[in-house]
Motif scaffolding. Structure first.
Motif, PDB file in Angstrom:
ATOM      1  N   GLU A   1      69.721  72.938  35.191  1.00  0.00           N
ATOM      2  CA  GLU A   1      70.517  73.593  34.138  1.00  0.00           C
ATOM      3  C   GLU A   1      70.995  72.575  33.091  1.00  0.00           C
TER       4      GLU A   1
ATOM      5  N   LYS B   1      78.213  76.183  33.168  1.00  0.00           N
ATOM      6  CA  LYS B   1      78.016  76.578  34.577  1.00  0.00           C
ATOM      7  C   LYS B   1      79.123  75.936  35.399  1.00  0.00           C
TER       8      LYS B   1
ATOM      9  N   SER C   1      71.461  73.162  29.260  1.00  0.00           N
ATOM     10  CA  SER C   1      72.796  73.144  28.639  1.00  0.00           C
ATOM     11  C   SER C   1      72.795  72.209  27.421  1.00  0.00           C
TER      12      SER C   1
END
Ligand SMILES: Nc1ncnc2c1ncn2[C@@H]1O[C@H](COP(=O)(O)OP(=O)(O)OP(=O)(O)O)[C@@H](O)[C@H]1O
Ligand SMILES: [Mg+2]
Length: 396
Positions: free
Chosen positions: A339, A354, A343
């Motif tokens: 992620e 997150k 991001s």
């Protein structure tokens, strides 16, 4: 009775020191704490604690405007006033261009002079936050490229902002800085524009050059082109740091790989260092060298946090190997997370995008080291926190 105004007086090359003696004589609200003529040791002289610097000039004396310039650059947060017997055409302008806050034309009574000095000091205090100590500067370092410095600087800044700290993030990767990109900010104003604008680096001017991220973090964006990097002067950088530190709760600095002159200047004024390494033997070797270099520079290694990025990568190196190679165990370990690239591409650091992820938790743990508050639960984030106060407690 209010405390006396502490004044540093410097006398320009062609000015008569008796001028100022007569002008200030007998007023108990004025205390001269230092007196120097043009040839004295500037740096040491200007280091002295005082509320204001008074530069005594003869009309049109260029050495006087030069002194104003030095005093302003040395301590941009302290006002400087010029005292002169006459101010011919052009002199006022050059004094103000050098950064003087006001010009006192003599003769004036000590009472009138005290009133002017008070006014100048009060005006400056209006820009600063009253009674605010200088904020800590936290430098994010990593001798090797691509280890995750920018990732850590951005996430640490946002994690501190989530605790209501006013954070300024400086992108010191002058040639290839990418903080703007990582936070989805457009480089409308950059450090290059600030350098071109020149001193004095007062709060208003600095604030105009900071770009605000949705998290509340204010960013001083790196020059947009590598050829603009040479416009960044180390003297200016020191002044900018000094002013920024009076404007916020923490200054975070993302750096390029290695110990460049501007990185060394940053280390010199940093309260804390965050040294970033990754789980491969080349990076760890360089991390060890980096720690040794800081030690050689006389930096207190207790103020260095060791952050191991991508700490869960299965590459045949165990946490014990890390301690053996580097000579100390990591203080914070950040896992790999797919992620993270997403991001970065979206311009929202993972600590905000997150919040439940292991990486976000690790960044909050890192922020804890500076804010010294318990790790907040991911959701909802606290709307106020005493963490900012304890940040101040750690200031040098
Ligand atoms: N923990 C992680 N999980 C997943 N990807 C990561 C992680 N850490 C770093 N990366 C990836 O590695 C890239 C490089 O990270 P980053 O830009 O923060 O390194 P850097 O040390 O600032 O590099 P440079 O020395 O070039 O400035 C990022 O774009 C990101 O995609
Ligand atoms: Mg980087």
């Amino acid at each position: 009775m209010a405390d006396a105004i502490r004044i540093l007086i410097t006398v320009a090359e062609h000015a008569d020191p008796r001028l100022v003696e007569q002008a200030l004589e007998g007023d108990p609200s004025l205390e001269v704490v230092g007196f120097a003529d043009y040839l004295d040791d500037w740096r040491e002289f200007l280091e002295q604690p005082a509320d204001i610097v008074v530069v005594v000039c003869a009309a049109g004396d260029e050495s006087g405007t030069h002194m104003v310039d030095r005093a302003v650059k040395h301590r941009p947060d302290r006002p400087v006033v010029v005292m002169t017997e006459s101010s011919p055409n052009g002199f006022l302008r050059s004094a103000f261009e050098a950064g003087a806050d006001d010009v006192i034309t003599l003769p004036q009574s000590p009472g009138e002079i005290a009133f002017t000095l008070e006014k100048v000091i009060a005006r400056r205090k209006g820009l600063a936050v009253p009674g605010k100590a200088a904020a800590p500067l936290i430098a994010v370092l990593g001798p090797k490229g691509g280890t995750g410095k920018t990732l850590i600087a951005t996430n640490l800044s946002v994690a501190l902002a989530q605790r209501d700290a006013n954070v300024v993030l400086v992108d010191l990767d002058l040639q290839f800085g990418d903080i703007g990109l990582a936070l989805g900010l457009s480089p409308e104003r950059t450090m290059y524009d600030l350098m071109k604008a020149g001193p004095p680096f007062d709060h208003e001017k600095l604030d105009r050059h900071l770009i605000k991220h949705s998290s509340g973090v204010k960013v001083l964006i790196a020059p947009t082109r590598p050829d603009q990097a040479s416009a960044v002067s180390i003297d200016y950088l020191r002044d900018i740091y000094a002013s920024l530190r009076t404007m916020c709760d923490a200054v975070i600095v993302d750096t390029p790989p290695g110990f460049t002159p501007e990185v060394i200047a940053t280390i010199d004024v940093s309260a804390e260092i965050c040294m970033v390494g990754m789980l491969d033997s080349l990076s760890l070797k360089n991390t060890k060298l980096g720690l040794e270099t800081l030690d050689l520079m006389g930096y207190d290694t207790d103020r260095v946090s060791l952050v191991l990025n991508r700490a869960d990568s299965r590459v045949g190196i165990t946490p014990d190997d890390v301690s053996t190679i580097v000579g100390r165990a990591p203080d914070v370990s950040i896992p790999s997370d797919r992620e993270i690239p997403r991001s970065i591409n979206e311009g929202t650091p993972i600590v905000a995008a997150k919040q439940q992820s292991g990486a976000a938790k690790a960044f909050r743990e890192l922020a804890d080291r500076y804010a010294k508050t318990p790790v907040p639960k991911p959701e909802p984030l606290p709307s106020s926190s005493s963490g900012v106060r304890s940040l101040i407690g750690r200031r040098r």
